[in-house]
Design an enzyme around this catalytic site. Structure first.
Site, PDB file in Angstrom:
ATOM      1  N   LYS A 130       0.864  -1.189   0.000  1.00 24.33           N
ATOM      2  CA  LYS A 130       0.000   0.000   0.000  1.00 24.33           C
ATOM      3  C   LYS A 130       0.885   1.218   0.000  1.00 24.33           C
ATOM      4  O   LYS A 130       1.993   1.194   0.530  1.00 24.33           O
ATOM      5  CB  LYS A 130      -0.882   0.018   1.252  1.00 24.33           C
ATOM      6  CG  LYS A 130      -2.169   0.779   1.060  1.00 24.33           C
ATOM      7  CD  LYS A 130      -3.193  -0.069   0.318  1.00 24.33           C
ATOM      8  CE  LYS A 130      -4.453   0.685   0.033  1.00 24.33           C
ATOM      9  NZ  LYS A 130      -5.516  -0.219  -0.455  1.00 24.33           N
TER      10      LYS A 130
HETATM   11  P1  NAD Z   1     -13.366   7.267  -3.052  1.00 27.20           P
HETATM   12  O1  NAD Z   1     -12.388   8.314  -2.724  1.00 27.20           O
HETATM   13  O2  NAD Z   1     -13.807   7.061  -4.466  1.00 27.20           O
HETATM   14  O3  NAD Z   1     -14.720   7.488  -2.188  1.00 27.20           O
HETATM   15  C1  NAD Z   1     -14.722   7.635  -0.809  1.00 27.20           C
HETATM   16  C2  NAD Z   1     -16.111   8.117  -0.421  1.00 27.20           C
HETATM   17  O4  NAD Z   1     -16.208   8.174   1.000  1.00 27.20           O
HETATM   18  C3  NAD Z   1     -16.426   9.530  -0.938  1.00 27.20           C
HETATM   19  O5  NAD Z   1     -17.797   9.570  -1.321  1.00 27.20           O
HETATM   20  C4  NAD Z   1     -16.208  10.393   0.299  1.00 27.20           C
HETATM   21  O6  NAD Z   1     -16.962  11.584   0.264  1.00 27.20           O
HETATM   22  C5  NAD Z   1     -16.719   9.451   1.371  1.00 27.20           C
HETATM   23  N1  NAD Z   1     -16.266   9.791   2.714  1.00 27.20           N
HETATM   24  C6  NAD Z   1     -15.030  10.189   3.111  1.00 27.20           C
HETATM   25  N2  NAD Z   1     -15.026  10.456   4.425  1.00 27.20           N
HETATM   26  C7  NAD Z   1     -16.287  10.197   4.869  1.00 27.20           C
HETATM   27  C8  NAD Z   1     -16.914  10.271   6.142  1.00 27.20           C
HETATM   28  N3  NAD Z   1     -16.252  10.667   7.229  1.00 27.20           N
HETATM   29  N4  NAD Z   1     -18.219   9.923   6.233  1.00 27.20           N
HETATM   30  C9  NAD Z   1     -18.920   9.535   5.144  1.00 27.20           C
HETATM   31  N5  NAD Z   1     -18.373   9.453   3.909  1.00 27.20           N
HETATM   32  C10 NAD Z   1     -17.075   9.771   3.785  1.00 27.20           C
HETATM   33  O7  NAD Z   1     -12.778   5.924  -2.440  1.00 27.20           O
HETATM   34  P2  NAD Z   1     -13.147   4.414  -2.821  1.00 27.20           P
HETATM   35  O8  NAD Z   1     -12.188   3.942  -3.830  1.00 27.20           O
HETATM   36  O9  NAD Z   1     -14.615   4.326  -3.057  1.00 27.20           O
HETATM   37  O10 NAD Z   1     -12.770   3.668  -1.455  1.00 27.20           O
HETATM   38  C11 NAD Z   1     -13.654   3.592  -0.362  1.00 27.20           C
HETATM   39  C12 NAD Z   1     -13.156   2.523   0.601  1.00 27.20           C
HETATM   40  O11 NAD Z   1     -13.073   1.266  -0.085  1.00 27.20           O
HETATM   41  C13 NAD Z   1     -11.769   2.777   1.194  1.00 27.20           C
HETATM   42  O12 NAD Z   1     -11.729   2.232   2.503  1.00 27.20           O
HETATM   43  C14 NAD Z   1     -10.865   1.934   0.302  1.00 27.20           C
HETATM   44  O13 NAD Z   1      -9.653   1.562   0.940  1.00 27.20           O
HETATM   45  C15 NAD Z   1     -11.761   0.745   0.071  1.00 27.20           C
HETATM   46  N6  NAD Z   1     -11.403  -0.037  -1.110  1.00 27.20           N
HETATM   47  C16 NAD Z   1     -11.398   0.540  -2.344  1.00 27.20           C
HETATM   48  C17 NAD Z   1     -11.088  -0.242  -3.455  1.00 27.20           C
HETATM   49  C18 NAD Z   1     -11.145   0.321  -4.852  1.00 27.20           C
HETATM   50  O14 NAD Z   1     -11.040  -0.462  -5.810  1.00 27.20           O
HETATM   51  N7  NAD Z   1     -11.357   1.605  -5.039  1.00 27.20           N
HETATM   52  C19 NAD Z   1     -10.740  -1.586  -3.291  1.00 27.20           C
HETATM   53  C20 NAD Z   1     -10.765  -2.153  -2.020  1.00 27.20           C
HETATM   54  C21 NAD Z   1     -11.104  -1.346  -0.933  1.00 27.20           C
END
Ligand code: NAD
Length: 442
Positions: free
Chosen positions: A132
Site C-alpha cells: 500500500k
Molecule cells: P473514493 O475516494 O472514491 O470514495 C470515498 C467516499 O467516501 C467519498 O464519497 C467520500 O466523500 C466518502 N467519505 C469520506 N469520508 C467520509 C466520512 N467521514 N463519512 C462519510 N463518507 C465519507 O474511495 P473508494 O475507492 O470508493 O474507497 C472507499 C473505501 O473502499 C476505502 O476504505 C478503500 O480503501 C476501500 N477499497 C477501495 C477499493 C477500490 O477499488 N477503489 C478496493 C478495495 C477497498
C-alpha cells in the site's frame, strides 16, 4: 505552504497526526489502524497455533519506503510532499496494492492496509503479497496540474521498488484511472518502452479493463448476494444503507438499486440522505456527477455522514473509510449484516459488541476483494497481451468471490469462529505455509 492539511477534508477527524503515543520506538509503522490489523492477525494466529517466529515475521512489514519530494504549485511556489510505499510480504510473489491521496496518509496507515492486502490476496488465492502507498495531501485543494506533478514525481521516486514483477500499484481513495495513466507513462518513459503491467486500474485504452472501476462495488454486491442466499432471504427484498458515495459506495448502491433492493440511506463526507421507502440512486448519482458531492441534494431527508450508519436497515455497507463503526455507535446499529466494503471500518471493540448481539460481519478481506481480483485479471491480460471480454471477467470475479466465501464458511465451521477470524485463518495459513516452504535465506 502546508501540503498535507486543508480544511474540511474527508478524514480530518480520524487520525490525530500529532498523537504518537501508540508508536513504539523502532516500530514507526505502528498506528491505531495497524493495531486493529494486528489484533485480527493475532486472533487467527492463535486459532492456527502459529509459532512465535513466524508470527513476528508476518506481523511486520517487509519493506517501507518514505519519500519527501518537491512539487511546483500553480502559483509558482514549491511545496514539499511526503509519500510512502509499504510492502508487507515478499513471500507470495510480487506485491500489489493501492495508492491513496488523503490528508491522513501515514506510514502506519499504509502498513495496516498493506497487511490487509496480503490477507485479501491469500484468501482469494492470488499470487501476490500485499502493499500500500500514498501521498499525504488533500486532492480537493489541488488543481489537476498539481495532482499530475505530485503523481509523476512520486512515481519516479518509487521506481527502485516497483515493477511488473516486483510491486504493482492500483487506485485507492483519491486516485483513479487518471493517476494510473500518469504512473504508467512516467514508468514507461524511464524504461524506454511501454510497460502496461506496471499498474492496474488504468484506462481501458491503455490496457486497462472496463471491469476494473466498478469491480470493488460489484464484488461487494456479489458477496452480499451469496450471504443473503445462505440466510434464505434474497438481497432484492432487503433494506440497505451505504456509507460513502465514491467509486465503491456509488457502484454498490447503483447495483443494489438495479437488482431491486431498497437503498434507504447513503452518505459522503459532506453528509447523507435517507428515505424509508428507498432512495432514487440513479437520480442521486446524477446529482453527484453535476455537483461532485451530496451536499444540497434534495432527493431524501438529510442525515449526518456518520449517523447514516444508524438508519434502520437489514444490510449495512460501510464504503467510506476506516474506523467508522466504533464503541461509540455500535449499540445503535440496527443492521443484521454488515458488509465491509471499506478497509478496516469496524474497530475490534465494536465488533465484539456486534458479534455478541448476533450481527454477522462480512470482513473487508472478503467483501472488497473484487477490486484486487479484477486488477489481477488486468495484470494477467497485460502480461499475455490477450484481452478478455467483460462478461468473462465478471463471471470469473463472481466465481472467485463465491469460492472464497465457501472457504470462509468451511473454516468458520471447522474452527467454530466468526467470519473474520475464519477468513483471516484461511489467509494466514496459506502465507505461513509458503513462508515455511521457502525457508530462511541464507
Ligand atoms: P473514493 O475516494 O472514491 O470514495 C470515498 C467516499 O467516501 C467519498 O464519497 C467520500 O466523500 C466518502 N467519505 C469520506 N469520508 C467520509 C466520512 N467521514 N463519512 C462519510 N463518507 C465519507 O474511495 P473508494 O475507492 O470508493 O474507497 C472507499 C473505501 O473502499 C476505502 O476504505 C478503500 O480503501 C476501500 N477499497 C477501495 C477499493 C477500490 O477499488 N477503489 C478496493 C478495495 C477497498
Amino acid at each position: 505552504m502546508n501540503a498535507s492539511g486543508g480544511p474540511g477534508g474527508p478524514v480530518e477527524d480520524h487520525l490525530d497526526l500529532d498523537d504518537v503515543s501508540f508508536v513504539r520506538e523502532g516500530q514507526e509503522w505502528n498506528s491505531e489502524l495497524h493495531r486493529i490489523a494486528t489484533a485480527q492477525f493475532d486472533t487467527a494466529a492463535d486459532v492456527l497455533h502459529l509459532d512465535a517466529a513466524l508470527r513476528e515475521r508476518l506481523r511486520e512489514p517487509r519493506r517501507i519506503l518514505t519519500v519527501n519530494f518537491p512539487v511546483r504549485m500553480d502559483d509558482g511556489s514549491v511545496a514539499n510532499f511526503t509519500g510512502y510505499r509499504v510492502q508487507h510480504t515478499l513471500t507470495m510473489g510480487p506485491t500489489k496494492g493501492g495508492l491513496r491521496y488523503a490528508p491522513a496518509v501515514s506510514e502506519g496507515e499504509c502498513a495496516a492496509l498493506a497487511a490487509w492486502m496480503t490477507w485479501k490476496c491469500a484468501l482469494l488465492g492470488l499470487p501476490y503479497g500485499g502493499a500500500k502507498g500514498g501521498v499525504r495531501c488533500d486532492p480537493n485543494l489541488l488543481s489537476d496540474r498539481e495532482i499530475e506533478g505530485i503523481t509523476r514525481r512520486y512515481a519516479s521516486e518509487l521506481i527502485p521498488i516497483i515493477g511488473p514483477d516486483r510491486d504493482i500499484p492500483a487506485p485507492d481513495m483519491g486516485t483513479g484511472e487518471r493517476e494510473m495513466a500518469w504512473i504508467y507513462d512516467t514508468y514507461s518513459q524511464a524504461m524506454g518502452h511501454a510497460v502496461a503491467e506496471i499498474v492496474t486500474g488504468k484506462p481501458p485504452v491503455l490496457g486497462g479493463t472496463e471491469a476494473r472501476r466498478p469491480a470493488t462495488g460489484l464484488g461487494v454486491v456479489y458477496v452480499a448476494e451469496a450471504v443473503a442466499e445462505r440466510m434464505g432471504r434474497p438481497l432484492r427484498d432487503q433494506r440497505v444503507v451505504v456509507q460513502g458515495f465514491g467509486n465503491v459506495g456509488a457502484t454498490a448502491a447503483a447495483e443494489l438499486y438495479a437488482i431491486g433492493a431498497k437503498v434507504v440511506g447513503v452518505s459522503d463526507y459532506t453528509g447523507g440522505l435517507q428515505a424509508d421507502g428507498g432512495l432514487d440512486i440513479p437520480a442521486i448519482a446524477d446529482w453527484v456527477a453535476h455537483h461532485r458531492t451530496l451536499e444540497g441534494c434534495p432527493l431524501g431527508s438529510a442525515v449526518g455522514r456518520t449517523e447514516v450508519l444508524e438508519v434502520p436497515c437489514d444490510v449495512l455497507i460501510p464504503a467510506a473509510l476506516e474506523r467508522q463503526i466504533t464503541e461509540a455507535n455500535a449499540s445503535r446499529i440496527e443492521a443484521r449484516v454488515i458488509v465491509e466494503a471499506a478497509n478496516g471500518p469496524t474497530t475490534p471493540e465494536a465488533e465484539r459488541r456486534l458479534v455478541d448481539r448476533g450481527v454477522l460481519i462480512v470482513p473487508d478481506v472478503l467483501a472488497n476483494a473484487g477490486g484486487v481480483t479484477v486488477s489481477y485479471f488486468e495484470w494477467v491480460q497485460d502480461q499475455q497481451k490477450f484481452m478478455w471480454d467483460l462478461i468473462e471477467i465478471q463471471e470469473r470475479l463472481r466465481r472467485l468471490l463465491r469460492t472464497a466465501f465457501g472457504r470462509v464458511l468451511e473454516a468458520g465451521e471447522r474452527h467454530d469462529v466468526d467470519w473474520r477470524t475464519a477468513a483471516m485463518s484461511v489467509a494466514v495459513q496459506r502465507v505461513a505455509e509458503a513462508a515455511r516452504l521457502r525457508g530462511i535465506y541464507p
